[in-house]
Design a protein around this motif. Structure first.
Motif, PDB file in Angstrom:
ATOM      1  N   THR A 168      81.021  63.278  12.949  1.00 19.14           N
ATOM      2  CA  THR A 168      81.334  64.304  13.932  1.00 19.14           C
ATOM      3  C   THR A 168      80.320  65.435  13.871  1.00 19.14           C
ATOM      4  O   THR A 168      79.806  65.889  14.895  1.00 19.14           O
ATOM      5  CB  THR A 168      82.745  64.853  13.684  1.00 19.14           C
ATOM      6  OG1 THR A 168      83.663  63.774  13.726  1.00 19.14           O
ATOM      7  CG2 THR A 168      83.123  65.880  14.741  1.00 19.14           C
ATOM      8  N   TRP A 204      84.720  59.751  22.136  1.00 17.12           N
ATOM      9  CA  TRP A 204      83.367  60.274  22.265  1.00 17.12           C
ATOM     10  C   TRP A 204      82.636  59.569  23.405  1.00 17.12           C
ATOM     11  O   TRP A 204      81.933  60.195  24.188  1.00 17.12           O
ATOM     12  CB  TRP A 204      82.614  60.071  20.943  1.00 17.12           C
ATOM     13  CG  TRP A 204      81.343  60.835  20.866  1.00 17.12           C
ATOM     14  CD1 TRP A 204      81.193  62.114  20.456  1.00 17.12           C
ATOM     15  CD2 TRP A 204      80.043  60.363  21.202  1.00 17.12           C
ATOM     16  NE1 TRP A 204      79.878  62.477  20.510  1.00 17.12           N
ATOM     17  CE2 TRP A 204      79.147  61.434  20.963  1.00 17.12           C
ATOM     18  CE3 TRP A 204      79.541  59.152  21.691  1.00 17.12           C
ATOM     19  CZ2 TRP A 204      77.776  61.314  21.197  1.00 17.12           C
ATOM     20  CZ3 TRP A 204      78.180  59.046  21.921  1.00 17.12           C
ATOM     21  CH2 TRP A 204      77.307  60.118  21.676  1.00 17.12           C
ATOM     22  N   GLY A 233      85.055  65.944  18.940  1.00 11.08           N
ATOM     23  CA  GLY A 233      85.435  64.836  18.060  1.00 11.08           C
ATOM     24  C   GLY A 233      85.135  63.480  18.656  1.00 11.08           C
ATOM     25  O   GLY A 233      84.760  63.359  19.818  1.00 11.08           O
ATOM     26  N   ARG A 234      85.309  62.472  17.838  1.00  8.72           N
ATOM     27  CA  ARG A 234      84.903  61.130  18.244  1.00  8.72           C
ATOM     28  C   ARG A 234      86.082  60.199  18.471  1.00  8.72           C
ATOM     29  O   ARG A 234      85.974  59.231  19.202  1.00  8.72           O
ATOM     30  CB  ARG A 234      83.993  60.523  17.176  1.00  8.72           C
ATOM     31  CG  ARG A 234      82.865  61.441  16.742  1.00  8.72           C
ATOM     32  CD  ARG A 234      81.964  60.778  15.731  1.00  8.72           C
ATOM     33  NE  ARG A 234      81.221  59.700  16.336  1.00  8.72           N
ATOM     34  CZ  ARG A 234      80.082  59.859  16.996  1.00  8.72           C
ATOM     35  NH1 ARG A 234      79.560  61.051  17.131  1.00  8.72           N
ATOM     36  NH2 ARG A 234      79.462  58.822  17.520  1.00  8.72           N
ATOM     37  N   GLU A 245      84.890  60.256   8.746  1.00  6.01           N
ATOM     38  CA  GLU A 245      85.164  60.807  10.067  1.00  6.01           C
ATOM     39  C   GLU A 245      84.442  62.137  10.268  1.00  6.01           C
ATOM     40  O   GLU A 245      83.962  62.434  11.353  1.00  6.01           O
ATOM     41  CB  GLU A 245      86.672  61.030  10.245  1.00  6.01           C
ATOM     42  CG  GLU A 245      87.528  59.793  10.057  1.00  6.01           C
ATOM     43  CD  GLU A 245      87.248  58.740  11.116  1.00  6.01           C
ATOM     44  OE1 GLU A 245      87.052  59.118  12.279  1.00  6.01           O
ATOM     45  OE2 GLU A 245      87.217  57.546  10.763  1.00  6.01           O
ATOM     46  N   ASP A 276      84.901  54.882  18.287  1.00  3.27           N
ATOM     47  CA  ASP A 276      84.671  56.264  18.728  1.00  3.27           C
ATOM     48  C   ASP A 276      84.935  56.381  20.234  1.00  3.27           C
ATOM     49  O   ASP A 276      84.130  56.931  20.987  1.00  3.27           O
ATOM     50  CB  ASP A 276      83.226  56.712  18.424  1.00  3.27           C
ATOM     51  CG  ASP A 276      82.971  56.817  16.940  1.00  3.27           C
ATOM     52  OD1 ASP A 276      83.954  56.953  16.178  1.00  3.27           O
ATOM     53  OD2 ASP A 276      81.802  56.751  16.542  1.00  3.27           O
ATOM     54  N   TRP A 322      86.169  70.250  17.904  1.00  2.00           N
ATOM     55  CA  TRP A 322      84.947  69.915  17.155  1.00  2.00           C
ATOM     56  C   TRP A 322      84.044  68.948  17.921  1.00  2.00           C
ATOM     57  O   TRP A 322      83.121  68.410  17.332  1.00  2.00           O
ATOM     58  CB  TRP A 322      85.289  69.246  15.821  1.00  2.00           C
ATOM     59  CG  TRP A 322      86.270  69.922  14.930  1.00  2.00           C
ATOM     60  CD1 TRP A 322      87.487  69.448  14.563  1.00  2.00           C
ATOM     61  CD2 TRP A 322      86.113  71.170  14.250  1.00  2.00           C
ATOM     62  NE1 TRP A 322      88.109  70.317  13.713  1.00  2.00           N
ATOM     63  CE2 TRP A 322      87.281  71.388  13.499  1.00  2.00           C
ATOM     64  CE3 TRP A 322      85.107  72.131  14.208  1.00  2.00           C
ATOM     65  CZ2 TRP A 322      87.473  72.516  12.715  1.00  2.00           C
ATOM     66  CZ3 TRP A 322      85.300  73.258  13.424  1.00  2.00           C
ATOM     67  CH2 TRP A 322      86.472  73.443  12.694  1.00  2.00           C
ATOM     68  N   TRP A 354      91.658  63.362  19.126  1.00  2.00           N
ATOM     69  CA  TRP A 354      91.178  64.589  19.781  1.00  2.00           C
ATOM     70  C   TRP A 354      91.417  64.549  21.281  1.00  2.00           C
ATOM     71  O   TRP A 354      91.098  65.495  21.982  1.00  2.00           O
ATOM     72  CB  TRP A 354      89.692  64.792  19.480  1.00  2.00           C
ATOM     73  CG  TRP A 354      89.426  64.861  18.010  1.00  2.00           C
ATOM     74  CD1 TRP A 354      88.805  63.914  17.257  1.00  2.00           C
ATOM     75  CD2 TRP A 354      89.811  65.895  17.108  1.00  2.00           C
ATOM     76  NE1 TRP A 354      88.779  64.304  15.939  1.00  2.00           N
ATOM     77  CE2 TRP A 354      89.391  65.520  15.823  1.00  2.00           C
ATOM     78  CE3 TRP A 354      90.489  67.118  17.260  1.00  2.00           C
ATOM     79  CZ2 TRP A 354      89.607  66.303  14.695  1.00  2.00           C
ATOM     80  CZ3 TRP A 354      90.694  67.899  16.138  1.00  2.00           C
ATOM     81  CH2 TRP A 354      90.264  67.502  14.876  1.00  2.00           C
ATOM     82  N   ARG A 358      76.767  64.464  14.579  1.00  2.00           N
ATOM     83  CA  ARG A 358      76.693  64.177  16.006  1.00  2.00           C
ATOM     84  C   ARG A 358      76.024  62.827  16.265  1.00  2.00           C
ATOM     85  O   ARG A 358      75.331  62.643  17.257  1.00  2.00           O
ATOM     86  CB  ARG A 358      76.003  65.323  16.757  1.00  2.00           C
ATOM     87  CG  ARG A 358      76.586  66.671  16.355  1.00  2.00           C
ATOM     88  CD  ARG A 358      76.187  67.792  17.244  1.00  2.00           C
ATOM     89  NE  ARG A 358      76.603  67.562  18.614  1.00  2.00           N
ATOM     90  CZ  ARG A 358      75.831  67.797  19.665  1.00  2.00           C
ATOM     91  NH1 ARG A 358      74.608  68.251  19.507  1.00  2.00           N
ATOM     92  NH2 ARG A 358      76.284  67.573  20.876  1.00  2.00           N
TER      93      ARG A 358
END
Lengths: 669, 434, 254
Positions: free
Chosen positions: A291, A555, A526-527, A287, A552, A524, A531, A294
């Motif tokens: 992240t 994201w 996040g994906r 994970e 994801d 962050w 989040w 990217r």
């Protein structure tokens, strides 16, 4: 994206009270916060308690490790007696395996997995609380052996028969090991059933198995390993308890028993155990790396199937712990070949992580550094693993410090580095603030340096012939130099771990001084969907069921291709995050019974060891709590609970209706 | 194979540093001195470089990628995404299959190696029974070479029985008066494969002489076979490598390979009873031995009665103790911890665990020590032996106090009632037992 | 431990199902907003409790697998040593008070069969098997809302289970009188541990059945709770199947 039209509120508008959105960190501020933690059934709090307990035990196991390193720093050292040394290395191994690495995995599984699958809690919240408390009770019971019953266990964490018998280890230490771990095993078993059910059955709409985050996959594999491994250990422990406490003969060689029975049972458990310690960490870095690179994880299906393959193959390699036990060349051949091939899926994971980083735009923060640390350090452990999968070579290497080096690279450089990466990564989601980056980087580099100084030389020592579990060695054996290096390294490593703890305290104080600023739902970029909720995660998790359409998912809601096909950020995470509105949500009520039931177990354990009369209060308490558990109304707060926390829940007409509805339905009598 | 170590570790740590430290490691696994150990080593000589290459590629690759693709926080741009590759199935299949093929290739010589380690010596070659016990080793030699040892009932047990699949095996092992029984030092003829038939009397131990072969566990209630062979005469240090309780770290041993003639001489001497001493001190020591030590220890001098109770019924918990018939012919005592002789031209330590012993003097140690000319010459280590006899548990962790469950203790108790003079007499007696 | 776990699992659904009842009553088919233990939906179309029970039984397979393996090893090693006239093994049996003829029979046949009373155990095994049938009827009756029959069948199942347990207690007593003690031999340890573990599982099942019966008499076992009965049934059938395995391995295969 998220409309509230489909929000399915209960008409009474139940809420968790006016304090919403509440952080999981808010309750301890409450005057009665302590009781709240004892009775909570919230998976996030239980996850945090698993983490806190494992750090507590990490200190115990770590001090034991330092004592070992002081003793071994110089030849013929007399810092620890042979007896004390044997007890300390036994407890070091037992505590680190059963009370540190396993519960740390459970901490992440509990806290994170329901958030990642979009569930409001685990399938059985009270059993979840029970799993934690019974683990903690068993761990505490094991550690009381430092003080009572004639000393800590002295048979090694593997506790081979017949050295674990009364004839050779008459003190009660082995019983503490046996019964204490039997009790923690109950927690592991109930926990695994609970978490598997949650993953399989409580995923958010649209989250098919192949859209689950890799951490969830690894949790699933881990919990299946636990589900099937724990009963085998339980049988071994029952046999040992029967021998030691009730005069059975399972390991009594005089009557013809075969001591290898213990080794088979222990390692049929023990090898899946190895994988269930490392797989959660694999999940964590799977994970973290995407992240901060990217870009998506490289080869998701390969990552999933290699994890599953490790889970399956982990069952077919147990006897590689027994290559020199005399199991015959045919078995050795079979297990040796099988063991070699388990390197394949592990290698796939490592290469896929590297491929994920390849071409990425890496943000090298502490979480990412620890993840890269796992990839590199675990590789070293994996390579040394191949060298003793080769059975002839293993006859030279097994039971030497080469093996000690190997499994510390796997369990410390692998699992623990992954867990620390996870701490840095999900800390904001759990507590609402980030851990300090500056101290974090010091933490990482100190740990890497200390770790390699401690365990790197052990490869050399092992190949130079230094056996394990030795209280001391002779100057003429020539082990002095590298042992001294390893001992210095261990203190640097301890300093690194101390920095983690200091970072926690310091970051918390800094956050408090700054007036508790909100870190935002998505600190962050996040994906995954955890989040998409506020930080710290509100106690009800999701305001509405997240609808998942892809891997994801979160994201992809932030980044979408424009007309030219180029990916553009159309939202920030905070824009589309759920606001944490608890309207219409009602949560499972806390309960006393999980902790009471769990605490009755060590009483029964002490009864078995010391005095069977203690059985009476133990069994009474157990029966009482089972009874209370069964009859407890689902939504009513426990009548004894007067701490006020979550009283809003008790206003639920729902449970009341449930209770009153039934007599009306009673038509036959 | 020191070259192999270096190749592997040169990437981990400084190779020069390691080379400097690789001397004088009596347990070093990279210095095979016999065919079995060499088989293992030559199998690994291919593996270490492969591991080294993988190590450099993966670790170097990870660090290189991390440095190259690094984005500093000030350069971070949320819009600037890297290429979103999701995977590459052919590539991933390749790095799944390639390691599998590599490992399959490795597994052929590996399987061969596993079976070659199990190969037994020819019929009629020397077999030695190895018995592990907390915390020392016992060895029994089949004197008449018929492949038979004896069991408690006096029935013959052949090594064929012991290695067969469905063998019905005795748990009790008694002394055959014709057997050579010795402790801690396994004496073997050089250049000849000696098969070991191994068991244990109490807990699991593991027999390991790294320069001659890998290790194998000795398990109570089971018979395992293993073998050792040394190319040349020499002393090869070993250590018990399965955790066996309190004094595991002081359960050491060695193998001493002698030339064929020396071995025959040694064998003949060991097979004969000990001489009854003439020196009055030693004679007094013999009497003290009979009164104090004989419950557990045996000295076969043709006159002394055996400790019968343990001959017929060796308990699984120790009451048995090393046979001391030729105590002074061994270079170490107390489970290979203390040196029986100090000094010697090559060796200035009293350490039992180096491999500095010249095997040519092995048979003359007692003579050489009888009349030392200079402080460098061999001397009988009377001081340490005296400390040992008077209070063994203070010299090595043991649990001699009787266990309430079994009524038996493990290890040698202290003999605090013996006076200083009596201790000297016992030591004088033991020194005559060459 | 398994015992405890076994006992608490079937007790758990009471609450879960109460919730469902309430939710269904309050909101018609709308249970998605209700986020209690039972969850908003089920990804597999299987209730959480049932999935959990299957997982638990999967885990139990490994438990009994390990116990059966242990028993087989213990018996084999016992017989090997006995036939070899290992004096300690013989003393162990004699100390337990085993008559010399029986020991000699063991040795002569190279088997532990002489101590078993196969017809008796076959009978009690049959009784236990029949209880699976009554369990099926009980579940059927509860699902159909036939309360009288459900009570009859639940009571019958519990009674058959208890009869089996009584048979096991009787058998243990006889064996003990014949000198097969728990600590006297490897075989005794293996036999009593394996069958005792199974007996403890049956006892746990009987407690569950009695709890269901109590619920039924208190009017809380309506057809919407058929799943609870089904879960107990799953456990009960599992315990039966394990017994078939144990009976075959321990008693029938020489």
């Amino acid at each position: 994206m998220t409309t509230y039209d489909d929000q399915l509120a209960l008409p009474s508008g139940l809420s968790d009270g006016p304090r919403q959105p509440l952080g999981i960190f808010a309750r301890p501020r409450n005057a009665n916060g302590f009781v709240d933690w004892l009775t909570t059934v919230d998976h996030k709090k239980i996850g945090i308690m698993y983490g806190a307990a494992s750090l507590f035990f990490l200190i115990i196991g770590g001090v034991a490790a330092l004592l070992i390193r002081i003793q071994l720093a110089t030849p013929n050292n007399t810092f620890l007696s042979g007896d004390a040394y044997n007890r300390i290395f036994t407890m070091h191994g037992t505590v680190m395996v059963f009370l540190v690495v396993m519960p740390m995995g459970a901490a992440f599984a509990n806290f994170l997995m329901p958030l990642q699958v979009g569930a409001r809690d685990v399938a059985f919240p009270r059993i979840n609380a029970f799993s934690f408390w019974v683990f903690f009770a068993g761990g505490l019971m094991l550690n009381t052996s430092w003080f009572i019953g004639g000393g800590a266990p002295n048979g090694g964490w593997f506790n081979y028969a017949p050295n674990n018998g009364v004839a050779f280890s008459p003190a009660a230490g082995i019983d503490f090991w046996n019964i204490g771990l039997l009790i923690t095993g109950i927690g592991s078993l109930t926990g695994s059933i609970n978490l598997i059910t949650t993953v399989l059955n409580m995923r958010a709409p649209g989250m098919t198995l192949m859209k689950m985050p890799i951490f969830v996959w690894m949790t699933l594999v881990t919990q299946f390993l636990l589900l099937f491994a724990i009963p085998v250990l339980t049988v071994a422990q029952v046999l040992l308890a029967a021998d030691r406490l009730f005069g059975a003969n399972f390991f009594n060689v005089e009557l013809g028993a075969d001591p290898l029975l213990w080794q088979h049972l222990f390692w049929i458990f023990g090898h899946p155990e190895v994988y269930l310690m490392i797989l959660p960490a694999f999940g964590i870095v799977s994970e973290v790396i995407p992240t901060f690179a990217r870009k998506p994880i490289f080869g998701y299906p390969f990552m999933v199937f290699s994890g599953v393959a490790i889970g399956f193959m982990g069952w077919g390699v147990w006897a590689h712990h027994m290559f020199v036990s005399g199991i015959g060349p045919l078995s050795v051949t079979a297990f040796s070949v099988a063991t070699m091939f388990i390197a394949v899926p592990t290698g796939v994971k490592i290469l896929n992580w590297l491929a994920t980083m390849w071409g990425g735009k890496l943000i090298l923060n502490t979480a990412m550094l620890f993840s890269i640390g796992l990839v590199t350090q675990f590789t070293i452990g994996g390579l040394s693993g191949v060298s003793h999968a080769i059975a002839p070579s293993d006859t030279q290497q097994t039971d030497t410090y080469y093996i000690v080096a190997h499994f510390h690279y796997v369990l410390f450089g692998g699992a623990l580095f992954g867990f620390v990466a996870g701490f840095y990564f999900w800390w904001p989601k759990a507590f609402g603030y980030r851990l300090g980056e500056r101290l974090g980087k010091w933490n990482f580099w100190t740990m890497v340096l200390g770790f390699n100084l401690t365990f790197g030389p052990m490869h050399i020592l092992g190949l130079q012939g230094m056996p394990r579990r030795m209280q001391t060695y002779d100057p003429a054996m020539g082990f002095g130099l590298w042992n001294m290096v390893a001992s210095w390294g261990s203190f640097i490593l301890a300093l690194g771990i101390l920095m983690l703890l200091v970072n926690v305290v310091q970051s918390h104080l800094a956050w408090r001084r700054a007036g508790r600023p909100n870190v935002g739902a998505d600190p962050w970029d996040g994906r995954t969907i955890e989040w998409s909720i506020q930080s710290p995660a509100p106690s009800h998790n999701f305001d509405v069921d997240p609808a998942v359409t892809s891997l994801d998912d979160f994201w992809h809601r932030k980044y979408q291709p424009d007309e030219t096909g180029k990916l553009r950020r159309i939202h920030t995470g905070d824009e589309i995050a759920q606001p944490g509105d608890p309207t219409g949500v009602h949560l499972p009520a806390p309960s006393y019974w999980p902790i009471v039931l769990a605490m009755s177990m060590p009483i029964v354990g002490y009864a078995l060891i010391f005095n069977l009369w203690l059985m009476i209060p133990g069994v009474l308490l157990m029966t009482l709590s089972l009874w209370g558990w069964a009859l407890e109304p689902a939504d009513d707060l426990d009548p004894h609970d007067d701490d006020g926390a979550g009283q809003g829940d008790s206003a639920s007409p729902d449970g009341g209706d449930g209770a009153t509805a039934e007599p009306e339905l009673e038509t036959v009598s | 194979m020191r070259r192999g170590v270096r190749r592997f570790w040169v990437v981990v740590l400084s190779g020069a540093l390691l080379a400097a430290c690789a001397e004088d490691k009596p347990l070093n696994t990279f210095e095979p001195r016999g065919p079995k150990a060499r088989d293992i080593d030559s199998l690994m000589v291919w593996i270490w470089p492969i591991m080294g290459i993988v190590f450099v590629l993966v670790i170097g690759g990870a660090i290189a990628i991390a440095l190259r693709n690094r984005v500093r926080p000030e350069d971070y741009d949320a819009e600037d995404l890297p290429a979103q590759t999701h995977g590459n199935t052919p590539l991933e299949l390749a790095w799944t299959i390639a390691p599998a093929v590599l490992l399959a290739a490795i597994s052929f010589p590996m399987v061969q190696g596993i079976w070659s380690l199990e190969e037994e010596n020819a019929e009629g070659d020397l077999d030695v029974m190895v018995i592990g016990q907390q915390w020392w080793w016992e060895y029994r030699y089949d004197v008449d070479g018929d492949g038979f040892f004896t069991d408690a009932n006096g029935d013959g047990v052949s090594n064929q029985d012991l290695t067969g699949d469905d063998a019905e095996l005795p748990l009790d092992i008694s002394l055959d008066p014709d057997d050579i029984v010795t402790a801690n030092e396994l004496v073997i003829p050089a250049g000849e494969q000696v098969d070991l038939i191994m068991t244990s009397r109490d807990v699991i131990h593991s027999f390991w002489i790294p320069r001659l072969n890998g290790k194998r566990d000795t398990v109570p209630g089971r018979w395992h076979t293993w073998s050792v062979e040394a190319d040349e005469p020499g002393k090869f240090t070993g250590w018990c490598t399965e955790f066996c309780g309190l004094s595991h770290s002081r359960m050491r041993m060695s193998a001493i390979a002698l030339s064929a003639e020396d071995f025959d001489e040694w064998f003949e001497n060991q097979a004969s009873p000990a001489e009854i001493p003439t020196d009055p001190d030693a004679l007094a020591g013999r009497e003290l031995f009979q009164n104090n030590c004989q419950q557990c220890h045996v000295i076969n001098d043709g006159d002394l009665a055996y400790a019968d109770d343990f001959r017929t019924n060796v308990p699984l918990v120790s009451l048995a103790a090393p046979d001391l018939t030729h105590f002074a012919s061994r270079t170490s005592f107390a489970g290979g911890v203390y040196s029986t002789y100090a000094g010697g031209p090559e060796d200035d330590s009293t350490d039992a665990n180096d491999d500095g012993l010249d095997p040519d003097v092995y048979l003359q140690l007692a003579e050489l020590s009888a009349a030392p000319d200079s402080p460098d010459d061999y001397r009988f280590n009377a001081a340490e032996l005296k400390r040992w006899v008077s209070n063994a548990p203070s010299r090595k962790d043991m649990a001699p106090d009787a266990n309430p469950e079994t009524g038996l203790g493990r290890g040698m108790p202290a003999f605090e009632s013996l006076t200083d003079e009596q201790l000297d007499q016992i030591v004088a007696y033991l020194a005559t037992l060459d | 431990m398994t015992d405890t776990a076994a006992r608490e699992m079937p007790l758990e659904p009471e609450n879960e199902l109460q919730d469902d009842v309430a939710v269904v009553d309050d909101h018609g088919s709308d249970i998605a907003g209700h986020d209690d233990h039972e969850g908003h939906h089920s990804s597999l179309g299987l209730s959480n409790m049932k999935l959990a029970m299957w997982l638990f039984l999967g885990s139990e397979c490994l438990l009994f697998g390990a116990l059966i393996s242990t028993y087989l090893l213990s018996k084999a090693r016992f017989l090997t040593e006995l036939v070899a006239l290992n004096p300690r093994v013989l003393d162990g049996l004699r100390d337990g008070g085993m008559p010399e003829e029986l020991i000699q029979e063991f040795i002569a046949e190279g088997s532990v069969e002489p101590i078993f009373d196969i017809p008796f155990t076959s009978g009690s095994s049959f009784i236990l098997l029949m209880s699976s049938l009554t369990m099926v009827f009980a579940h059927k009756a509860v699902s159909e809302g036939n309360y009288r029959n459900s009570r009859v069948w639940l009571a019958a199942t519990a009674l058959l289970g208890s009869t089996f347990m009584a048979g096991q207690v009787y058998e243990f007593t006889i064996f003990f009188r014949e000198g097969l003690t728990y600590g006297g031999s490897l075989f005794g340890s293996g036999f009593f541990t394996l069958t005792g573990f199974h007996g403890a599982h049956v006892t746990g099942g009987i407690i569950m059945l009695l709890s269901l019966l109590v619920l039924s008499f208190r009017g809380k076992l309506q057809s919407n709770r058929a799943e609870t009965v089904e879960l107990v049934g799953l456990y009960w059938h599992f315990v039966d199947i394990v017994w078939v395995l144990i009976f075959t391995i321990v008693y029938l295969i020489p």
